[in-house]
Design an enzyme around this catalytic site. Structure first.
Site, PDB file in Angstrom:
ATOM      1  CG  HIS A  97      -6.536   5.248  11.492  1.00  0.00           C
ATOM      2  ND1 HIS A  97      -6.508   3.889  11.252  1.00  0.00           N
ATOM      3  CD2 HIS A  97      -5.971   5.820  10.415  1.00  0.00           C
ATOM      4  CE1 HIS A  97      -5.940   3.664  10.082  1.00  0.00           C
ATOM      5  NE2 HIS A  97      -5.597   4.826   9.552  1.00  0.00           N
ATOM      6  CE  LYS A 100      -7.358  -4.077  23.729  1.00  0.00           C
ATOM      7  NZ  LYS A 100      -7.722  -4.094  22.310  1.00  0.00           N
ATOM      8  NE  ARG A 101       0.628   3.482  23.673  1.00  0.00           N
ATOM      9  CZ  ARG A 101       1.421   4.379  23.114  1.00  0.00           C
ATOM     10  NH1 ARG A 101       2.130   4.080  22.038  1.00  0.00           N
ATOM     11  NH2 ARG A 101       1.536   5.586  23.636  1.00  0.00           N
ATOM     12  CE  LYS A 144      -6.221   1.581  22.785  1.00  0.00           C
ATOM     13  NZ  LYS A 144      -6.718   0.933  21.552  1.00  0.00           N
ATOM     14  CB  THR A 148      -6.051  -4.581  14.279  1.00  0.00           C
ATOM     15  OG1 THR A 148      -5.190  -3.808  15.112  1.00  0.00           O
ATOM     16  CG2 THR A 148      -6.595  -3.724  13.169  1.00  0.00           C
ATOM     17  CE  LYS A 188      -2.762  -7.713  14.610  1.00  0.00           C
ATOM     18  NZ  LYS A 188      -2.135  -6.557  15.264  1.00  0.00           N
TER      19      LYS A 188
HETATM   20  C1  26Q Z   1      -0.551  12.701  16.669  1.00  0.00           C
HETATM   21  C2  26Q Z   1       0.090  13.927  16.845  1.00  0.00           C
HETATM   22  C3  26Q Z   1       1.262  14.001  17.564  1.00  0.00           C
HETATM   23  C4  26Q Z   1       1.822  12.842  18.101  1.00  0.00           C
HETATM   24  C5  26Q Z   1       1.187  11.634  17.921  1.00  0.00           C
HETATM   25  C6  26Q Z   1       0.001  11.555  17.204  1.00  0.00           C
HETATM   26  C7  26Q Z   1      -0.671  10.257  17.021  1.00  0.00           C
HETATM   27  C8  26Q Z   1       0.059   9.107  16.795  1.00  0.00           C
HETATM   28  C9  26Q Z   1      -0.561   7.894  16.643  1.00  0.00           C
HETATM   29  C10 26Q Z   1      -2.055  10.146  17.066  1.00  0.00           C
HETATM   30  C11 26Q Z   1      -2.682   8.904  16.900  1.00  0.00           C
HETATM   31  C12 26Q Z   1      -1.924   7.766  16.681  1.00  0.00           C
HETATM   32  C13 26Q Z   1      -2.481   6.420  16.535  1.00  0.00           C
HETATM   33  C14 26Q Z   1      -3.751   6.120  16.417  1.00  0.00           C
HETATM   34  C15 26Q Z   1      -4.192   4.710  16.323  1.00  0.00           C
HETATM   35  O1  26Q Z   1      -3.398   3.787  16.426  1.00  0.00           O
HETATM   36  N1  26Q Z   1      -5.487   4.460  16.093  1.00  0.00           N
HETATM   37  C16 26Q Z   1      -5.980   3.091  15.992  1.00  0.00           C
HETATM   38  O2  26Q Z   1      -5.969   2.713  14.629  1.00  0.00           O
HETATM   39  C17 26Q Z   1      -6.282   1.343  14.486  1.00  0.00           C
HETATM   40  C18 26Q Z   1      -6.125   0.986  13.013  1.00  0.00           C
HETATM   41  O3  26Q Z   1      -7.155   1.547  12.267  1.00  0.00           O
HETATM   42  C19 26Q Z   1      -7.673   1.052  15.002  1.00  0.00           C
HETATM   43  O4  26Q Z   1      -7.888  -0.336  14.938  1.00  0.00           O
HETATM   44  C20 26Q Z   1      -7.820   1.527  16.447  1.00  0.00           C
HETATM   45  O5  26Q Z   1      -9.146   1.376  16.865  1.00  0.00           O
HETATM   46  C21 26Q Z   1      -7.375   2.976  16.554  1.00  0.00           C
HETATM   47  O6  26Q Z   1      -7.384   3.393  17.911  1.00  0.00           O
END
Ligand code: 26Q
Length: 830
Positions: free
Chosen positions: A369, A560-561, A566, A668, A672
């Site tokens: 991702h 979004k975050r 972004k 995503t 929507k």
């Molecule tokens: C990793 C290690 C320690 C703590 C947290 C994390 C962590 C947690 C969440 C690293 C990454 C995430 C989330 C990533 C994420 O949401 N990526 C998004 O995924 C979506 C679904 O595929 C995409 O549409 C987005 O483009 C992408 O940014």
């Protein structure tokens, strides 16, 4: 045009008549009296919520049992989705809709109790067990698997605290704990009888308030499953989301571990339970992620133990594992599944290395991702040595055999050996989880076409050359049931009136709306639906004590975050440009606009938090300028979450998808918004590219550098050039530098100016700002022509079928999982 009658659909999807009616009130009253133990007349809104939810659970429980029974009877192949995150949002209204029980709501409203459904639904906290896109995608996938009748089970962790709550104080983000389980959750079913044991090579203690690892003292943790129903549309299939909670073993040897110190021993019990206490916010700068490492192992160990037990209890022999189970890894977070499954097959099943390795790879598949280097997981070898020495041994052996193969295939190419190795050298040796996930599975997929190409070209070119057949694309999708049918009743009604209900389960049907783009009557209906959604949002904002907003302005939304890539900051800079233009020329002929922002910043991400403060200060300055009244407004909505998205997206005219090209894997929310008739303002990034391909470039607003240009410009990009040569850019930056948005906090935004002008800005804010402004100009002109605008909006809705998660899941099922639907039949369900 073929229409799907309601009767057709009921035949196709329903489990027959709902037996609830008639008993509804009685059921509800029973739950109030016997579960809540309150007289009906004194029930609080929360009591009412729990009683309604439990009544609904009564209805679905038999179908839930029947689904599991059917899978077992047919020894069906199952899909196991392993994810550290599930952003489920609220369940009550979604379950009502998917069970097609809206008449029941009507019963309860009409009945003596005069329930107010909106008020009751508001009682439910969002299940916020995720950070953003990745967690919400997992939730959409569960919805689609259940609707398609695929035997799919989600595995995750039962965090007691979900993603933090965001308050805004004096413009700054303030984090509050989200104790979403403070009150009993009516949806979860604890299954202590199915608890599993997890062995680790250390113990834990709390020293000075912090969690510490006690080395070389092996211990056992217990994983207790809590199940939540995942209701497919029509209610035939009800799958399960199984979340694990960590507990200390019941047979805890207080004396041995704590020398008879009862309180100390209980403290250790509490220590075990801290493991699943809290979701980590996505924060790459975070130090001390030891607990996260353990959480990841705990999820993997519990889930694999559970699924292997189910597999064996069905009487299957080990060689059939990959024919009966497909395990999807949601990013590398559960990639410890590779060594854990190997361990089970080697040490418990006692298979030989070759068979274990073949089975492991055939069973597992991995989804990537992100390409952001700082988000790629690596774990210190030292942690493996301490906590999971057997897993390290297995990883070393996988690596030894793999690298031997590489040396055979590419003699003398030690550079390649170093790059593909599962172990990274350097001051601290570490395990590279991406390499482990690619080498240890049969499929690696990206989440949009561009993203998959970049995985192959940039992230893992060597591995893509070695295993070309493993790499594939599965463009993301979203569930039209939650994000259109449930979230936007006026538009859903308009669509159904035009083409029938088929789109609810067959997203390709959206295309039947295409000819209606040229039908003025239909366009009027769509415009009226948008207007209704906008007033609903405005009313909610006012009710919630928020700002008052004029529904007759363009609703331009970025939710979004908060992250530099972004580019919320570029949106804000453009607003500064607009502000200046309006100050200079009050008669400027542009449509009045309201810019909405919402999103959380990782608690340790200082720059992102400063961007939030900047947006809020900008909002204040514009708000207190009488010249901007009715022309320009900025609103930051605090505590963005699924239930807020469900209100904002239907009300949007413009969807901001403006990431630096090459950085957003897919996105995503873009899907929507499109489904809800907003026009996209976007860069050529992630799934925006496929959205543009599908709807036609003339039906959205694309601007800015391509991914190639961004990457190619690393050596020559000059922010100063833009400052020197683009007057509007310069004026906007000068206004910030003159503390126009920080009058009482002089110099506050200096770090923003430094990032944009002096620190190289790898996110290219200034490179794209001018083109962004031009695209916005075109957008403003189009908005002035409602027929032309709405025509494009309709074409967007009509093209959104490709971006349904039903399509995505059908592709995963066919191309990665090799799994078929296992329909649950109607008979025998009451
Ligand atoms: C990793 C290690 C320690 C703590 C947290 C994390 C962590 C947690 C969440 C690293 C990454 C995430 C989330 C990533 C994420 O949401 N990526 C998004 O995924 C979506 C679904 O595929 C995409 O549409 C987005 O483009 C992408 O940014």
């Amino acid at each position: 045009m073929k229409r799907n009658s309601l009767a057709d659909l009921r035949r196709q999807y329903d489990c027959g008549p709902v037996k609830f009616s008639g008993h509804n009130e009685a059921l509800y009253e029973r739950h109030l009296a016997f579960d809540q133990v309150v007289p009906t007349s004194e029930a609080s809104v929360r009591n009412k919520f729990e009683a309604v939810a439990l009544s609904l659970r009564d209805v679905l429980s038999q179908r839930w049992i029947k689904t599991e029974h059917t899978y077992r009877q047919r020894n069906a192949k199952r899909v196991y989705y392993l994810s550290m995150e599930y952003l489920m949002g609220r369940a009550l209204s979604n379950n009502f809709i998917n069970l097609r029980l809206e008449p029941l709501v009507a019963d309860l409203v009409k009945a003596r109790h005069r329930l107010n459904p909106l008020e009751i639904m508001e009682q439910e906290p969002d299940a916020g067990l995720g950070n953003g896109g990745l967690g919400r995608l997992a939730a959409c996938f569960l919805d689609s698997m259940a609707t398609l009748g695929i035997p799919g089970m989600g595995y995750g962790l039962r965090y007691e605290y979900g993603i933090f709550k965001q308050a805004i104080r004096d413009g700054w983000q303030n984090e509050q704990p989200d104790h979403w389980l403070a009150r009993p959750d009516p949806w979860e079913v604890a299954r202590p009888d199915e608890a599993v044991k997890v062995r680790i090579n250390c113990s834990f203690a709390i020293k000075g308030g912090a969690l510490c690892v006690v080395q070389d003292r092996p211990s056992v943790l217990i994983g207790v499953p809590f199940d939540r129903p995942v209701v497919g549309y029509g209610g035939k299939t009800i799958n399960t989301l199984r979340l694990w909670a960590a507990r200390a073993p019941e047979t805890f040897d207080f004396a041995q571990f704590s020398s008879g110190d009862f309180v100390g021993a209980l403290a250790e019990t509490l220590t075990a339970e801290t493991l699943t206490r809290v979701l980590y916010p996505d924060d790459s700068t975070l130090a001390g992620k030891g607990l996260r490492f353990l959480q990841e192992y705990f999820l993997v160990a519990c889930s694999l133990a559970d699924l292997v037990r189910r597999f064996r209890e069905a009487g299957n022999g080990w060689p059939a594992l990959a024919d009966k189970a497909a395990i999807q890894l949601n990013d590398t977070h559960p990639a410890l599944a590779v060594p854990e499954l190997m361990r089970i097959l080697l040490d418990e099943a006692e298979l030989g290395w070759h068979d274990a390795w073949t089975l492991t790879r055939r069973t597992l598949a991995y989804t990537n991702h992100t390409l952001l280097p700082e988000a790629l997981e690596t774990w210190p070898v030292e942690w493996f040595e301490r906590l999971l020495p057997r897993h390290l041994e297995i990883i070393y052996e996988i690596n030894r055999l793999f690298l031997a193969d590489i040396r055979l295939g590419f003699p003398g190419d030690e550079g390649r050996v170093e790059r593909v190795s599962l172990i990274g050298e350097g001051p601290q040796r570490h395990v590279r989880m991406v390499n482990l996930a690619i080498v240890g599975t049969h499929s690696t997929n990206g989440v949009a076409a561009l993203h998959t190409e970049l995985i192959k070209r940039r992230l893992a070119p060597d591995l893509a050359e070695i295993f070309p057949e493993r790499f594939n694309n599965k463009t993301n999708g979203v569930t039209q049931r939650r994000f259109l049918l449930a979230a936007n009743p006026p538009l859903a009604r308009a669509v159904t009136d035009a083409i029938g209900e088929g789109w609810v389960t067959e997203p390709a049907r959206f295309a039947e709306l295409k000819p209606l783009a040229d039908d003025p009557a239909f366009r009027d209906t769509v415009r009226a639906a948008k207007r209704e959604a906008k007033t609903r949002l405005v009313d909610w904002l006012t009710r919630d004590g928020g700002p008052s907003v004029d529904p007759d302005t363009v609703f331009d939304v970025q939710i979004k975050r908060i992250h530099e890539y972004k580019r919320q900051l570029m949106n804000a800079l453009h607003i500064v440009v607009l502000y200046r233009r309006l100050l200079a020329n009050p008669k400027l002929d542009v449509p009045p606009r309201t810019f909405f922002f919402a999103g959380k910043a990782a608690p340790g991400y200082r720059f992102a938090k400063l961007v939030i403060k900047f947006i809020n200060n900008l909002a204040d300055v514009i708000d207190s300028d009488p010249a901007m009244k009715g022309r320009l407004k900025v609103v930051f909505i605090p505590d963005y979450r699924v239930s807020v998205a469900e209100r904002l997206i239907p009300a949007s005219d413009v969807s901001e998808q403006i990431s630096t090209a090459g950085y957003e894997a897919s996105g995503t929310s873009n899907m929507k918004f499109m489904m809800n008739g907003a026009l996209t303002m976007g860069t050529r990034d992630g799934a925006n590219i496929e959205i543009a391909e599908t709807v036609g470039e003339e039906n959205l607003f694309l601007f800015g550098l391509t991914a190639e240009q961004v990457a190619g410009g690393a050596s020559w990009y000059s922010p100063q050039w833009h400052y020197d040569n683009e007057p509007e850019t310069r004026d906007a930056l000068d206004l910030i530098a003159a503390d126009r948005f920080s009058r009482r906090e002089l110099g506050l935004f200096t770090p923003i100016l430094a990032a944009l002008l002096h620190d190289g800005d790898c996110y290219r804010h200034l490179a794209d700002l001018t083109d962004y402004g031009l695209a916005h100009r075109r957008l403003g002109e189009l908005y002035a022509d409602p027929a032309a605008w709405t025509r494009k909006a309709v074409l967007n809705i009509a093209s959104s079928g490709r971006f349904s998660s039903d399509r995505t899941i059908a592709e995963y099922a066919k191309e990665i999982w090799q799994v078929e639907p296992c329909p649950v039949d109607k008979e025998g369900v009451h």
